[in-house]
Design a protein around this motif. Structure first.
Motif, PDB file in Angstrom:
ATOM      1  N   THR A 191       0.853  -1.190   0.000  1.00  0.00           N
ATOM      2  CA  THR A 191       0.000   0.000   0.000  1.00  0.00           C
ATOM      3  C   THR A 191       0.890   1.240   0.000  1.00  0.00           C
ATOM      4  O   THR A 191       1.745   1.387   0.860  1.00  0.00           O
ATOM      5  CB  THR A 191      -0.923   0.010   1.239  1.00  0.00           C
ATOM      6  OG1 THR A 191      -1.640  -1.219   1.290  1.00  0.00           O
ATOM      7  CG2 THR A 191      -1.893   1.171   1.177  1.00  0.00           C
ATOM      8  N   ARG A 250      -0.532   4.584  -0.828  1.00  0.00           N
ATOM      9  CA  ARG A 250      -1.302   5.825  -0.664  1.00  0.00           C
ATOM     10  C   ARG A 250      -1.243   6.332   0.772  1.00  0.00           C
ATOM     11  O   ARG A 250      -1.507   5.591   1.723  1.00  0.00           O
ATOM     12  CB  ARG A 250      -2.753   5.592  -1.068  1.00  0.00           C
ATOM     13  CG  ARG A 250      -2.948   5.459  -2.557  1.00  0.00           C
ATOM     14  CD  ARG A 250      -4.414   5.315  -2.902  1.00  0.00           C
ATOM     15  NE  ARG A 250      -5.238   6.387  -2.322  1.00  0.00           N
ATOM     16  CZ  ARG A 250      -6.546   6.493  -2.506  1.00  0.00           C
ATOM     17  NH1 ARG A 250      -7.183   5.590  -3.255  1.00  0.00           N
ATOM     18  NH2 ARG A 250      -7.216   7.482  -1.953  1.00  0.00           N
ATOM     19  N   HIS A 269      -4.726   6.153   2.543  1.00  0.00           N
ATOM     20  CA  HIS A 269      -5.403   4.863   2.690  1.00  0.00           C
ATOM     21  C   HIS A 269      -5.877   4.708   4.134  1.00  0.00           C
ATOM     22  O   HIS A 269      -5.094   4.876   5.079  1.00  0.00           O
ATOM     23  CB  HIS A 269      -4.452   3.715   2.326  1.00  0.00           C
ATOM     24  CG  HIS A 269      -5.064   2.358   2.496  1.00  0.00           C
ATOM     25  ND1 HIS A 269      -5.795   1.739   1.499  1.00  0.00           N
ATOM     26  CD2 HIS A 269      -5.057   1.507   3.557  1.00  0.00           C
ATOM     27  CE1 HIS A 269      -6.204   0.567   1.933  1.00  0.00           C
ATOM     28  NE2 HIS A 269      -5.771   0.400   3.184  1.00  0.00           N
TER      29      HIS A 269
END
Length: 301
Positions: free
Chosen positions: A49, A51, A54
């Motif tokens: 991940t 971002r 997120h």
């Protein structure tokens, strides 16, 4: 799948990933946390991940890849930005070795004035940015040859691969002028490098003569050219180029060994497949690099 990571505490309530990591990883600086995300080193529920916004939940599992590890090749292929994206295609990576798809036109390692514009130098720079150690040379490809190359990630692994190099099965694709006769066979002879650095077939044993063995098979014919699959039983300098020229069918673009045409501006030789046991785990590995578009176009004419 990404490698197992170091566990990071989950938040007590829903929060943006970056804010939570800055809090839970203190006193690590915010800039360093951002770099971890950019480099694909943070996993949420087992998935990389990147971002910052997120949202992570109390039930989510968060982990950090160990220092020195590299993200899986699927992530590298899609990575954007100067830092994360490798300088060429990474076919395979683990903690012990890297397999890359070398582009034509680059030296494998430094040679005289060419110290930085090499595969080794570019890979070294990229690994340094990732803080993932340094590459160790296992073998080389000629400047104009494209395709699969193996790099070790430690001296011990490089030494192991080189010591057991006869267990590595290497298969190349070559586009040659004309068509070898017979269309399938074995070339087994002595070759020797002269003072002019050109390698030649010799009839008698000598102090510099080396046995060279190649298998070959014509895959398809295309007017003036043939696509030939070549397997290396030995690994001598310019072996495939010398052997195909010896058959009267030099590799297209290889003026040194008698080619008359160069329609794609390079020697039409590609390191296509490689098979070998993993030097640490013993697992049977097999990799393939697709033929570059420039060579494919020659086969459509």
């Amino acid at each position: 799948m990404p490698p197992d990571g170091l566990s990071i505490k989950s938040p007590p309530s829903e929060q943006p990933l970056l804010l939570w990591l800055v809090k839970v990883l203190a006193p690590m600086k915010r800039t360093r946390v951002k770099q971890m995300l950019q480099h694909g080193r943070v996993l949420v529920n087992g998935a990389i991940t990147t971002r910052h916004d997120h949202l992570v939940l109390p039930e989510d599992t968060i982990s950090q890849m160990p220092e020195g590890s590299l993200p899986p090749v699927e992530f590298l292929a899609q990575a954007g930005g100067k830092i994360a994206k490798p300088p060429f295609t990474i076919i395979h990576s683990d903690e012990h070795l890297l397999v890359i798809d070398k582009p034509s036109g680059l030296l494998s390692v430094a040679n005289g004035p060419h110290k930085t514009n090499t595969i080794f130098a570019k890979l070294l720079e990229w690994l340094d940015i990732q803080k993932a150690g340094r590459p160790h040379v296992v073998h080389r490809l000629d400047r104009e040859t494209s395709g699969l190359m193996i790099f070790a990630r430690s001296h011990q692994v490089a030494e192991s691969l080189q010591t057991n190099w006869e267990t590595v099965r290497k298969t190349y694709l070559a586009i040659c002028e004309g068509c070898p006769r017979p269309p399938e066979g074995v070339v087994d002879n002595l070759i020797e490098e002269g003072r002019d650095l050109k390698v030649r077939v010799v009839e008698r044993p000598g102090p510099d003569a080396r046995r060279a063995v190649s298998t070959y098979k014509v895959v398809s014919r295309h007017q003036a050219y043939s696509l030939v699959e070549v397997g290396l039983e030995t690994g001598r300098k310019h072996q495939i180029r010398v052997h195909l020229a010896h058959l009267g069918c030099p590799v297209t673009g290889d003026e040194l060994y008698g080619a008359l045409q160069n329609p794609c501006g390079r020697i039409a030789l590609h390191s296509w497949k490689i098979q070998f046991p993993h030097p640490v785990t013993g697992e049977a590995l097999e990799f393939e690099a697709p033929m570059p578009d420039g060579l494919k176009k020659m086969l459509t004419k």
